[in-house]
Design an enzyme around this catalytic site. Structure first.
Site, PDB file in Angstrom:
ATOM      1  N   GLY A 276      40.988  51.300  46.448  1.00 43.99           N
ATOM      2  CA  GLY A 276      40.840  52.739  45.996  1.00 43.99           C
ATOM      3  C   GLY A 276      41.073  53.528  46.932  1.00 43.99           C
TER       4      GLY A 276
ATOM      5  N   ILE B 200      30.926  41.480  70.752  1.00 43.78           N
ATOM      6  CA  ILE B 200      31.640  40.441  70.019  1.00 43.78           C
ATOM      7  C   ILE B 200      32.412  39.576  70.856  1.00 43.78           C
ATOM      8  CG2 ILE B 200      33.730  40.128  68.297  1.00 43.78           C
ATOM      9  CD1 ILE B 200      32.850  42.784  67.060  1.00 43.78           C
TER      10      ILE B 200
ATOM     11  N   GLY C 276      37.644  42.169  76.798  1.00 46.90           N
ATOM     12  CA  GLY C 276      36.589  42.838  76.298  1.00 46.90           C
ATOM     13  C   GLY C 276      35.320  41.966  76.460  1.00 46.90           C
TER      14      GLY C 276
ATOM     15  N   VAL D 128      43.775  44.389  81.435  1.00 49.23           N
ATOM     16  CA  VAL D 128      44.848  43.662  81.079  1.00 49.23           C
ATOM     17  C   VAL D 128      46.049  44.458  80.780  1.00 49.23           C
ATOM     18  CG1 VAL D 128      45.800  42.001  79.205  1.00 49.23           C
ATOM     19  CG2 VAL D 128      43.261  41.710  79.841  1.00 49.23           C
TER      20      VAL D 128
ATOM     21  N   GLY E 266      37.319  46.495  70.841  1.00 49.23           N
ATOM     22  CA  GLY E 266      36.339  47.161  70.052  1.00 49.23           C
ATOM     23  C   GLY E 266      37.224  47.398  68.654  1.00 49.23           C
ATOM     24  N   ARG E 267      36.488  48.208  67.631  1.00 49.52           N
ATOM     25  CA  ARG E 267      36.994  48.432  66.291  1.00 49.52           C
ATOM     26  C   ARG E 267      37.363  49.737  65.884  1.00 49.52           C
ATOM     27  NH1 ARG E 267      36.093  44.002  63.238  1.00 49.52           N
ATOM     28  NH2 ARG E 267      35.917  45.215  61.388  1.00 49.52           N
TER      29      ARG E 267
ATOM     30  N   HIS F 110      -1.634  32.951  69.203  1.00 54.90           N
ATOM     31  CA  HIS F 110      -1.306  32.126  70.635  1.00 54.90           C
ATOM     32  C   HIS F 110      -0.846  30.478  70.143  1.00 54.90           C
ATOM     33  CE1 HIS F 110      -1.708  30.364  74.611  1.00 54.90           C
ATOM     34  NE2 HIS F 110      -2.235  29.465  74.263  1.00 54.90           N
TER      35      HIS F 110
ATOM     36  N   GLU G  12      37.369  42.225  81.796  1.00 52.30           N
ATOM     37  CA  GLU G  12      36.756  43.464  81.458  1.00 52.30           C
ATOM     38  C   GLU G  12      37.176  44.673  82.023  1.00 52.30           C
ATOM     39  OE1 GLU G  12      34.740  44.821  78.726  1.00 52.30           O
ATOM     40  OE2 GLU G  12      35.257  46.675  79.865  1.00 52.30           O
TER      41      GLU G  12
HETATM   42  P1  FAD Z   1      32.924  46.503  56.430  1.00 46.72           P
HETATM   43  O1  FAD Z   1      31.897  45.539  56.523  1.00 46.72           O
HETATM   44  O2  FAD Z   1      33.996  46.699  57.231  1.00 46.72           O
HETATM   45  O3  FAD Z   1      33.097  46.726  54.769  1.00 46.72           O
HETATM   46  C1  FAD Z   1      34.328  47.627  54.556  1.00 46.72           C
HETATM   47  C2  FAD Z   1      34.913  47.056  53.108  1.00 46.72           C
HETATM   48  O4  FAD Z   1      35.627  48.110  52.629  1.00 46.72           O
HETATM   49  C3  FAD Z   1      35.801  45.763  53.472  1.00 46.72           C
HETATM   50  O5  FAD Z   1      35.566  44.930  52.647  1.00 46.72           O
HETATM   51  C4  FAD Z   1      37.068  46.399  52.959  1.00 46.72           C
HETATM   52  O6  FAD Z   1      37.891  45.450  52.448  1.00 46.72           O
HETATM   53  C5  FAD Z   1      36.837  47.513  52.028  1.00 46.72           C
HETATM   54  N1  FAD Z   1      37.741  48.618  51.908  1.00 46.72           N
HETATM   55  C6  FAD Z   1      38.390  49.466  52.900  1.00 46.72           C
HETATM   56  N2  FAD Z   1      39.260  49.980  52.419  1.00 46.72           N
HETATM   57  C7  FAD Z   1      39.173  50.002  51.031  1.00 46.72           C
HETATM   58  C8  FAD Z   1      39.816  50.666  49.860  1.00 46.72           C
HETATM   59  N3  FAD Z   1      40.865  51.584  50.222  1.00 46.72           N
HETATM   60  N4  FAD Z   1      39.763  50.102  48.690  1.00 46.72           N
HETATM   61  C9  FAD Z   1      38.830  49.181  48.530  1.00 46.72           C
HETATM   62  N5  FAD Z   1      38.177  48.553  49.363  1.00 46.72           N
HETATM   63  C10 FAD Z   1      38.321  48.931  50.755  1.00 46.72           C
HETATM   64  N6  FAD Z   1      26.918  44.044  63.214  1.00 46.72           N
HETATM   65  C11 FAD Z   1      25.467  43.696  62.997  1.00 46.72           C
HETATM   66  O7  FAD Z   1      24.713  44.494  62.723  1.00 46.72           O
HETATM   67  N7  FAD Z   1      25.135  42.543  63.705  1.00 46.72           N
HETATM   68  C12 FAD Z   1      26.110  41.559  64.092  1.00 46.72           C
HETATM   69  O8  FAD Z   1      25.548  40.501  64.326  1.00 46.72           O
HETATM   70  C13 FAD Z   1      27.372  41.586  63.894  1.00 46.72           C
HETATM   71  N8  FAD Z   1      28.450  40.747  64.106  1.00 46.72           N
HETATM   72  C14 FAD Z   1      29.516  40.971  64.125  1.00 46.72           C
HETATM   73  C15 FAD Z   1      30.314  40.060  64.518  1.00 46.72           C
HETATM   74  C16 FAD Z   1      31.878  40.291  64.425  1.00 46.72           C
HETATM   75  C17 FAD Z   1      32.513  39.037  64.695  1.00 46.72           C
HETATM   76  C18 FAD Z   1      32.245  41.410  63.865  1.00 46.72           C
HETATM   77  C19 FAD Z   1      33.683  41.747  63.884  1.00 46.72           C
HETATM   78  C20 FAD Z   1      31.389  42.524  63.483  1.00 46.72           C
HETATM   79  C21 FAD Z   1      30.050  42.108  63.653  1.00 46.72           C
HETATM   80  N9  FAD Z   1      29.210  43.111  63.298  1.00 46.72           N
HETATM   81  C22 FAD Z   1      27.809  42.889  63.364  1.00 46.72           C
HETATM   82  C23 FAD Z   1      29.568  44.539  62.768  1.00 46.72           C
HETATM   83  C24 FAD Z   1      29.533  44.643  61.331  1.00 46.72           C
HETATM   84  O9  FAD Z   1      30.056  43.618  60.823  1.00 46.72           O
HETATM   85  C25 FAD Z   1      29.829  46.125  60.856  1.00 46.72           C
HETATM   86  O10 FAD Z   1      29.132  47.020  61.420  1.00 46.72           O
HETATM   87  C26 FAD Z   1      29.629  46.213  59.185  1.00 46.72           C
HETATM   88  O11 FAD Z   1      30.176  45.131  58.477  1.00 46.72           O
HETATM   89  C27 FAD Z   1      30.085  47.582  58.868  1.00 46.72           C
HETATM   90  O12 FAD Z   1      29.639  47.621  57.437  1.00 46.72           O
HETATM   91  P2  FAD Z   1      30.393  48.462  56.510  1.00 46.72           P
HETATM   92  O13 FAD Z   1      30.132  48.403  55.209  1.00 46.72           O
HETATM   93  O14 FAD Z   1      30.654  50.036  57.070  1.00 46.72           O
HETATM   94  O15 FAD Z   1      32.127  48.145  56.611  1.00 46.72           O
HETATM   95  P1  AMP Z   2      32.886  46.807  72.668  1.00 44.99           P
HETATM   96  O1  AMP Z   2      33.615  48.155  72.063  1.00 44.99           O
HETATM   97  O2  AMP Z   2      31.576  46.740  72.769  1.00 44.99           O
HETATM   98  O3  AMP Z   2      33.458  45.876  71.558  1.00 44.99           O
HETATM   99  O4  AMP Z   2      33.751  46.290  73.798  1.00 44.99           O
HETATM  100  C1  AMP Z   2      35.047  46.248  73.908  1.00 44.99           C
HETATM  101  C2  AMP Z   2      35.342  46.019  75.416  1.00 44.99           C
HETATM  102  O5  AMP Z   2      36.910  46.120  75.750  1.00 44.99           O
HETATM  103  C3  AMP Z   2      34.967  47.372  76.482  1.00 44.99           C
HETATM  104  O6  AMP Z   2      34.005  47.014  77.097  1.00 44.99           O
HETATM  105  C4  AMP Z   2      36.399  47.970  77.017  1.00 44.99           C
HETATM  106  O7  AMP Z   2      36.021  48.443  78.143  1.00 44.99           O
HETATM  107  C5  AMP Z   2      37.105  46.601  77.127  1.00 44.99           C
HETATM  108  N1  AMP Z   2      38.761  46.819  76.919  1.00 44.99           N
HETATM  109  C6  AMP Z   2      39.309  47.644  76.346  1.00 44.99           C
HETATM  110  N2  AMP Z   2      40.639  47.586  76.682  1.00 44.99           N
HETATM  111  C7  AMP Z   2      40.803  46.665  77.509  1.00 44.99           C
HETATM  112  C8  AMP Z   2      41.579  45.970  78.474  1.00 44.99           C
HETATM  113  N3  AMP Z   2      43.173  46.458  78.308  1.00 44.99           N
HETATM  114  N4  AMP Z   2      41.435  45.039  79.519  1.00 44.99           N
HETATM  115  C9  AMP Z   2      40.168  44.696  79.672  1.00 44.99           C
HETATM  116  N5  AMP Z   2      39.038  45.121  78.973  1.00 44.99           N
HETATM  117  C10 AMP Z   2      39.425  46.135  77.918  1.00 44.99           C
END
Ligand code: FAD
Ligand code: AMP
Length: 482
Positions: free
Chosen positions: A122, A192, A188, A245, A281-282, A454, A211
């Site tokens: 979309g 995650i 990191g 790193v 991070g993301r 308890h 880290e």
């Molecule tokens: P997303 O889940 O990222 O969904 C977005 C969706 O939009 C995707 O399906 C994507 O394909 C779709 N999309 C994007 N652009 C378009 C487009 N242009 N058209 C159509 N579709 C599109 N959070 C927790 O709360 N608890 C946890 O334990 C946890 N564990 C995690 C473990 C891992 C390994 C990871 C990577 C993340 C984890 N998270 C956790 C974070 C959590 O997954 C996210 O915060 C959550 O999924 C965000 O939800 P959202 O709906 O904003 O986005």
């Molecule tokens: P989070 O944002 O909680 O997913 O954590 C990501 C972590 O990766 C943070 O604590 C950052 O400090 C760490 N990080 C980012 N870049 C580097 C790097 N080049 N080497 C080591 N750690 C990093």
């Protein structure tokens, strides 16, 4: 002719699918667009959370925890087991089954609630118009009174460690290993990185976490973070803080492995790993989501700018979940999705951003809500502390799972709970009791006067609440005013 909707949602992660379902429940004609294709190339709903995030990571954490229990902890209970082995492909297949069950579940919920799911990509091209390009490249236009952007987030790449999803992987690749890597590097030590590092460490990998920051888990209350660091060291997770790193090199021949360059206080070093997980991070996934002519404001990092009700600067356009400010957590996005839907139906729903619970699903779990001691000190707030270690909990000892503690912070004048910090077995579930209590502005005394079953782990929460005012029964009461 363009199809017409009350609401079009882009993205079906927890923020988007929840928003879509709630809109439909409230009588709004709703479509939800999703571009995700699973491993078999099938269009699936559920986003990061269900496909490659919360759920699959917890499936692997649960399997690896059971393996470790069988291998190391059963003996304490007098259970003798021999020849415990891990079948990694079977573990991954089970994880995939759980994922499929849940993504199919969202499909079922869409059907039950009359949300129209549309497979494709979309793009917001006008405040009331979304184009969808399907997986064959065919385009259609949807008209909408309101659009909710819920495109989520993707892992951040760093130039020193480019992901090839074979030897250097991101969090998605780390859910797909076919065997246990002998030496595993994790970049990191965030949530995650610690969760995925724990999975593979429990299965036998020698795990090194690199880290960059000097502080361990800076968002976590310092006392809890120190406790966690000690416990992870006992679990032989080698967490190297202050370690950046700077480069990596894949082996050109023979068994695939990677040499990582990193610097710390002592200078430059190298380490060799069979697999490297990049968990730094993301970032919000706002690439090509919005035609710039629509004028939706993004910040310098790509987050869509919204007010406290998730409205963008363009009337009729909203954004929820990881693509907007705040912690990247599934439940935060879900609440935002519900809020936007209900406000479209003229309700006054709000999200309480002060009470977003956070959990790290290691073992023990680390869970917290509200303020840390450090934040209260910085605000100049006078507070009382009550804590209780699980080693004094009958239920924790009975389960042979007594690492960690509960810590409660309460306003010194009003006794109102300001923060709850738990490291321990089932911390996420224990914390939730305090999230509810704090949502109702409970005082430590209120919790102290509540009857707890308890023997239960939650008695540790009760005792910590009693300790806030110096009344703990099952532990000595210490100085508590800070
Ligand atoms: P997303 O889940 O990222 O969904 C977005 C969706 O939009 C995707 O399906 C994507 O394909 C779709 N999309 C994007 N652009 C378009 C487009 N242009 N058209 C159509 N579709 C599109 N959070 C927790 O709360 N608890 C946890 O334990 C946890 N564990 C995690 C473990 C891992 C390994 C990871 C990577 C993340 C984890 N998270 C956790 C974070 C959590 O997954 C996210 O915060 C959550 O999924 C965000 O939800 P959202 O709906 O904003 O986005
Ligand atoms: P989070 O944002 O909680 O997913 O954590 C990501 C972590 O990766 C943070 O604590 C950052 O400090 C760490 N990080 C980012 N870049 C580097 C790097 N080049 N080497 C080591 N750690 C990093």
């Amino acid at each position: 002719m363009s199809k017409q909707y009350d609401v079009v949602v882009i993205g079906s992660g927890p923020a988007g699918y929840v928003a879509a379902i709630r809109c439909a429940q409230l009588g709004l004609k709703t479509a939800c667009i999703e571009k995700w294709l699973n491993k078999e190339g099938k269009s699936v709903y559920g986003g990061t959370c269900l496909n490659v995030g919360c759920i699959p990571s917890k499936a692997l954490l649960d399997t690896s925890h059971k393996f470790l229990e069988a291998q190391q902890h059963f003996q304490v209970h007098g259970i003798k087991v021999e020849g415990v082995e891990m079948d990694v492909p079977e573990m991954i297949a089970r994880k995939d089954k759980v994922v499929t069950q849940l993504t199919q579940g969202v499909k079922g919920l869409f059907a039950a609630n009359k949300v129209e799911g549309i497979a494709g990509t979309g793009k917001l091209v006008a405040a009331d118009t979304v184009t969808v390009t399907d997986h064959d490249g065919k385009e259609q236009q949807l008209l909408a009174k309101h659009v909710i952007l819920a495109a989520g987030s993707v892992p951040i790449d760093i130039p020193p460690a480019p992901v090839d999803q074979a030897t250097i992987v991101d969090s998605t690749g780390a859910l797909e290993f076919t065997e246990v890597p002998k030496r595993l590097g994790v970049i990191g030590a965030g949530v995650i990185g610690l969760e995925l590092g724990s999975v593979w460490a429990r299965l036998g990998s020698q795990v090194t976490v690199l880290e960059a920051l000097d502080d361990f888990l800076p968002a976590v209350d310092r006392q809890i973070a120190r406790e966690a660091q000690k416990i992870f060291a006992k679990q032989e997770l080698d967490i190297k803080l202050g370690t950046r790193v700077t480069g990596s090199k894949l082996s050109k021949s023979g068994k695939k492995m990677v040499t990582v360059d990193f610097t710390d206080q002592e200078g430059e070093h190298q380490a060799k790993f069979d697999k490297l997980i990049v968990c730094v991070g993301r970032r919000p996934f706002s690439d090509d989501l919005i035609d710039p002519a629509v004028g939706v404001q993004l910040d310098s990092r790509g987050f869509i700018e919204v007010d406290q009700h998730c409205a963008t600067n363009v009337p009729g356009v909203y954004a929820v979940g990881d693509i907007v400010r705040g912690p990247m957590l599934a439940h935060k996005g879900m609440e935002e999705g519900v809020m936007v839907a209900e406000r479209l139906a003229d309700k006054k729903t709000q999200v309480n951003y002060d009470l977003v619970p956070s959990v790290i699903y290691t073992h023990p779990e680390i869970a917290w809500v509200g303020k840390t001691e450090e934040e209260l000190k910085a605000e100049g707030c006078e507070y009382n502390v009550g804590s209780f270690p699980f080693v004094a909990s009958g239920r924790a000892l009975a389960a042979n799972d007594a690492d960690g503690m509960v810590k409660l912070l309460a306003d010194a004048k009003t006794d109102r709970l300001l923060g709850c910090h738990i490291i321990g077995a089932s911390a996420a579930d224990l914390l939730q009791q305090m999230v509810i209590a704090m949502e109702f502005s409970a005082s430590a005394e209120d919790i102290g006067l509540t009857m707890f079953s308890h023997p239960a782990l939650s008695e540790a929460v009760h005792e910590a609440a009693l300790a806030v005012n110096g009344h703990a029964i099952h532990i000595g009461n210490r100085k508590r005013r800070r």
